[in-house]
Design a protein around this motif. Structure first.
Motif, PDB file in Angstrom:
ATOM      1  N   GLU A 129       0.820  -1.215   0.000  1.00  0.00           N
ATOM      2  CA  GLU A 129       0.000   0.000   0.000  1.00  0.00           C
ATOM      3  C   GLU A 129       0.853   1.264   0.000  1.00  0.00           C
ATOM      4  N   THR A 130       2.000   1.194   0.668  1.00  0.00           N
ATOM      5  CA  THR A 130       2.849   2.379   0.780  1.00  0.00           C
ATOM      6  C   THR A 130       3.787   2.498  -0.427  1.00  0.00           C
ATOM      7  N   GLY A 131       3.892   1.434  -1.198  1.00  0.00           N
ATOM      8  CA  GLY A 131       4.854   1.445  -2.311  1.00  0.00           C
ATOM      9  C   GLY A 131       6.271   1.509  -1.787  1.00  0.00           C
ATOM     10  N   ALA A 132       6.560   0.658  -0.780  1.00  0.00           N
ATOM     11  CA  ALA A 132       7.850   0.769  -0.074  1.00  0.00           C
ATOM     12  C   ALA A 132       8.959   0.001  -0.786  1.00  0.00           C
ATOM     13  N   PHE A 133       9.006   0.107  -2.094  1.00  0.00           N
ATOM     14  CA  PHE A 133      10.059  -0.558  -2.875  1.00  0.00           C
ATOM     15  C   PHE A 133      10.009  -0.015  -4.293  1.00  0.00           C
ATOM     16  N   GLN A 134      11.097  -0.230  -5.043  1.00  0.00           N
ATOM     17  CA  GLN A 134      11.030  -0.012  -6.482  1.00  0.00           C
ATOM     18  C   GLN A 134      11.337  -1.327  -7.189  1.00  0.00           C
ATOM     19  N   CYS A 135      12.599  -1.771  -7.123  1.00  0.00           N
ATOM     20  CA  CYS A 135      12.919  -3.024  -7.831  1.00  0.00           C
ATOM     21  C   CYS A 135      12.492  -4.239  -7.029  1.00  0.00           C
ATOM     22  N   GLY A 136      12.423  -4.128  -5.709  1.00  0.00           N
ATOM     23  CA  GLY A 136      11.923  -5.213  -4.874  1.00  0.00           C
ATOM     24  C   GLY A 136      12.963  -6.220  -4.427  1.00  0.00           C
ATOM     25  N   PHE A 137      14.217  -6.038  -4.858  1.00  0.00           N
ATOM     26  CA  PHE A 137      15.231  -7.044  -4.522  1.00  0.00           C
ATOM     27  C   PHE A 137      15.457  -7.143  -3.010  1.00  0.00           C
ATOM     28  N   CYS A 138      15.431  -6.001  -2.317  1.00  0.00           N
ATOM     29  CA  CYS A 138      15.720  -5.986  -0.878  1.00  0.00           C
ATOM     30  C   CYS A 138      14.478  -6.255  -0.042  1.00  0.00           C
ATOM     31  N   ASN A 153      19.917  -2.903   6.794  1.00  0.00           N
ATOM     32  CA  ASN A 153      19.249  -3.291   5.544  1.00  0.00           C
ATOM     33  C   ASN A 153      19.401  -2.157   4.540  1.00  0.00           C
ATOM     34  N   LEU A 154      19.887  -2.502   3.363  1.00  0.00           N
ATOM     35  CA  LEU A 154      20.115  -1.481   2.343  1.00  0.00           C
ATOM     36  C   LEU A 154      19.097  -1.618   1.216  1.00  0.00           C
ATOM     37  N   CYS A 155      18.554  -0.450   0.788  1.00  0.00           N
ATOM     38  CA  CYS A 155      17.675  -0.403  -0.373  1.00  0.00           C
ATOM     39  C   CYS A 155      18.364   0.515  -1.375  1.00  0.00           C
ATOM     40  N   ARG A 156      18.901  -0.059  -2.439  1.00  0.00           N
ATOM     41  CA  ARG A 156      19.671   0.761  -3.379  1.00  0.00           C
ATOM     42  C   ARG A 156      18.773   1.645  -4.238  1.00  0.00           C
ATOM     43  N   CYS A 157      17.452   1.364  -4.270  1.00  0.00           N
ATOM     44  CA  CYS A 157      16.528   2.291  -4.926  1.00  0.00           C
ATOM     45  C   CYS A 157      16.177   3.445  -3.974  1.00  0.00           C
ATOM     46  N   ALA A 158      16.616   3.338  -2.731  1.00  0.00           N
ATOM     47  CA  ALA A 158      16.414   4.390  -1.725  1.00  0.00           C
ATOM     48  C   ALA A 158      14.945   4.673  -1.433  1.00  0.00           C
ATOM     49  N   SER A 159      14.166   3.613  -1.224  1.00  0.00           N
ATOM     50  CA  SER A 159      12.758   3.796  -0.837  1.00  0.00           C
ATOM     51  C   SER A 159      12.605   3.960   0.670  1.00  0.00           C
ATOM     52  N   TYR A 160      13.648   4.454   1.321  1.00  0.00           N
ATOM     53  CA  TYR A 160      13.662   4.465   2.790  1.00  0.00           C
ATOM     54  C   TYR A 160      12.474   5.213   3.394  1.00  0.00           C
ATOM     55  N   ARG A 161      12.106   6.348   2.794  1.00  0.00           N
ATOM     56  CA  ARG A 161      11.015   7.142   3.350  1.00  0.00           C
ATOM     57  C   ARG A 161       9.724   6.310   3.358  1.00  0.00           C
ATOM     58  N   GLU A 162       9.464   5.637   2.250  1.00  0.00           N
ATOM     59  CA  GLU A 162       8.251   4.813   2.150  1.00  0.00           C
ATOM     60  C   GLU A 162       8.344   3.594   3.068  1.00  0.00           C
ATOM     61  N   ILE A 163       9.552   3.055   3.219  1.00  0.00           N
ATOM     62  CA  ILE A 163       9.708   1.883   4.096  1.00  0.00           C
ATOM     63  C   ILE A 163       9.357   2.272   5.534  1.00  0.00           C
ATOM     64  N   ILE A 164       9.826   3.434   5.964  1.00  0.00           N
ATOM     65  CA  ILE A 164       9.519   3.873   7.332  1.00  0.00           C
ATOM     66  C   ILE A 164       8.010   4.094   7.484  1.00  0.00           C
ATOM     67  N   GLN A 165       7.390   4.666   6.445  1.00  0.00           N
ATOM     68  CA  GLN A 165       5.920   4.820   6.480  1.00  0.00           C
ATOM     69  C   GLN A 165       5.241   3.448   6.555  1.00  0.00           C
ATOM     70  N   ALA A 166       5.781   2.488   5.821  1.00  0.00           N
ATOM     71  CA  ALA A 166       5.191   1.143   5.810  1.00  0.00           C
ATOM     72  C   ALA A 166       5.278   0.510   7.196  1.00  0.00           C
ATOM     73  N   VAL A 167       6.392   0.734   7.884  1.00  0.00           N
ATOM     74  CA  VAL A 167       6.538   0.158   9.234  1.00  0.00           C
ATOM     75  C   VAL A 167       5.479   0.757  10.156  1.00  0.00           C
ATOM     76  N   ARG A 168       5.300   2.076  10.058  1.00  0.00           N
ATOM     77  CA  ARG A 168       4.280   2.736  10.896  1.00  0.00           C
ATOM     78  C   ARG A 168       2.903   2.173  10.587  1.00  0.00           C
ATOM     79  N   SER A 169       2.613   2.052   9.302  1.00  0.00           N
ATOM     80  CA  SER A 169       1.309   1.549   8.877  1.00  0.00           C
ATOM     81  C   SER A 169       1.112   0.100   9.330  1.00  0.00           C
ATOM     82  N   ALA A 170       2.177  -0.713   9.216  1.00  0.00           N
ATOM     83  CA  ALA A 170       2.094  -2.118   9.644  1.00  0.00           C
ATOM     84  C   ALA A 170       1.845  -2.200  11.150  1.00  0.00           C
ATOM     85  N   ALA A 171       2.486  -1.295  11.904  1.00  0.00           N
ATOM     86  CA  ALA A 171       2.289  -1.293  13.357  1.00  0.00           C
ATOM     87  C   ALA A 171       0.828  -1.010  13.686  1.00  0.00           C
ATOM     88  N   GLU A 172       0.235  -0.055  12.961  1.00  0.00           N
ATOM     89  CA  GLU A 172      -1.199   0.268  13.153  1.00  0.00           C
ATOM     90  C   GLU A 172      -2.074  -0.940  12.813  1.00  0.00           C
TER      91      GLU A 172
END
Lengths: 164, 292
Positions: A98-107, A137-156
């Motif tokens: 839902e958050t789009g917390a990835f681009q290539c998805g490898f990580c 954990n490294l995301c070379r597409c740099a989706s870090y902002r969305e990943i942090i949002q995803a963690v918050r959303s998952a916690a909810e």
């Protein structure tokens, strides 16, 4: 002289099922999982830095690329494939989508497993907690902002599952 | 990686028997996170690894004695120490240093005995343990001995241990009111190996300092105590003393150039970080620090 390595048989629990594997002592956990057709844990940096090879062993996250397959004998192993084995995505997986917390998805498999660990241990992490826990954990597409949002959303999501 | 055999002894004594004194291609393995890197790089090509993972579970235990002495089994994982109430009570600086040691997955697997025996000068706990006056108990085929962590390291990736000696336990003496801190500087990314680690432990009474230990790591071949800087701190804490101590440490530490920075750069880091570490230990804020 190069020693000839003898195959050995190990028994362990893989994603909830008892299994047996013939392994060579110098093979790592990621290589062994590939023999089971599991490719969610993938070796990327090969040095335990990037988190792409994350696997849960006896309930703890490990870097599969730095873990000898021989050490799995008798252990309980969970890979990312197990999370949706009942046919529905976990709240963490849903949140990543839902958050789009990835681009290539490898990580992504590694991040998803680490976020499961984080929320199991700390159901309401602060942004500082999230950044600290995921610093390996490294995301070379740099989706870090969305990943942090995803963690918050998952916690909810997990909180509402628990109370609802 | 090259093929090798793995032996799985059930006791530490049995493991010692399997190691032998003469064959450098036979080595012990515990968590294996560091050894795996060496094997993958081809720097270490074992014929046989002696796994310590099935030895007596007592060697993974951590206890805090009534007097405040911390005893940590060599097989204790770094994450078990990070979250151990005994460590938090007995030597909280260890738990704090562990928070930024590598990452969660490595801490889940790496052991404290392996961390010490590997003798990579960039590791975080050796300077901390030296500052706290810790010792290791070492078992061998004929005799057992206690070695101060300060004397454990012979040089770059080298310890004083024989091939058939194993660290059994780490012993941190009661810390009483001692104030300690560990700071590190990473130059490429936050989770990189440090260019410099500085541990300090101070026995103080107000601004008077009875005993001061400073340990410099990562920038040197092995963890090193700048004793002239320690002596300066015993003059009592003031801004001028801290500046003199930092300058003395930079002068005497013997820093080396590597991919983390030039020796000149790291000397400047030592100057700055020794002062910061002492301030952190004593909770003296500086203008630049948001929190001590």
């Amino acid at each position: 002289m190069v020693p000839t390595a003898a195959q050995q048989t190990i028994r362990f629990t893989l994603n909830g099922k008892p299994v047996e594997a013939r392994i060579l002592p110098h093979h790592n956990l990621v290589e062994m999982l590939q023999d089971f057709g599991l490719f969610g844990a993938r070796e990327s940096c090969g040095q335990g830095l990037c988190g792409c090879c994350t696997v849960l062993v006896n309930g703890n996250a490990v870097s599969g690329c730095l873990y000898l397959a021989a050490f799995i004998d008798g252990a309980d192993v969970v890979t990312v494939e197990h999370l949706a084995s009942a046919g529905t995505l976990s709240p963490v997986q849903e949140a990543f989508l839902e958050t789009g917390a990835f681009q290539c998805g490898f990580c992504t498999p590694g991040f998803v497993l680490m976020v499961h660990q984080l929320l199991d241990r700390n159901p309401e992490p602060t942004e500082e907690d999230i950044r600290h826990y995921l610093s390996g954990n490294l995301c070379r597409c740099a989706s870090y902002r969305e990943i942090i949002q995803a963690v918050r959303s998952a916690a909810e999501k997990r909180k509402s599952c628990a109370t609802g | 990686m090259m093929p090798f055999e793995i032996a799985e002894p059930r006791s530490l004594r049995e493991a010692i028997g399997l190691l032998g004194r003469d064959d450098p291609s036979v080595r012990p393995i515990a968590g294996g996170t560091a050894l795996m890197l060496m094997m993958k790089a081809g720097v270490f090509r074992p014929t046989r690894l002696v796994s310590l993972r099935s030895i007596e579970p007592a060697f993974a235990r951590t206890t805090l004695g009534a007097e405040g002495e911390l005893r940590i089994g060599a097989l204790a994982s770094l994450s078990s120490l990070e979250h151990s109430q005994a460590v938090l009570n007995g030597a909280p600086v260890i738990a704090k240093a562990l928070r930024t040691l590598s990452n969660v997955r490595v801490r889940n697997v790496a052991t404290v005995g392996g961390h010490l025996a590997h003798a990579d000068p960039h590791m975080d706990l050796p300077p901390v343990l030296i500052a706290l006056g810790a010792r290791v108990s070492v078992l061998g085929p004929s005799c057992d001995r206690l070695i101060p962590v300060e004397n454990l390291f012979a040089g770059y990736y080298e310890t004083v241990l024989a091939r058939d000696e194993l660290i059994a336990e780490l012993i941190v003496p009661p810390q009483g009111g001692r104030r300690a801190a560990y700071l590190k500087c990473t130059t490429r990314s936050a989770d990189d190996w440090p260019a410099l680690g500085v541990a300090v432990a101070l026995d103080t009474d107000g601004t008077a300092v009875h005993e001061a230990r400073i340990v410099i790591s990562a920038a040197t071949h092995k963890p090193t105590r700048p004793v002239a800087a320690e002596a300066i701190l015993r003059d009592g804490i003031s801004d001028a003393v801290l500046r003199r101590a930092g300058a003395a440490a930079a002068e005497e530490a013997g820093v080396i150039s590597d991919t983390h920075g030039s020796a000149a750069y790291k000397r400047q880091l030592v100057r700055v970080y020794v002062e910061r570490a002492v301030r952190a230990a004593l909770a003296i804020p500086t203008g630049k620090q948001r929190r001590a």
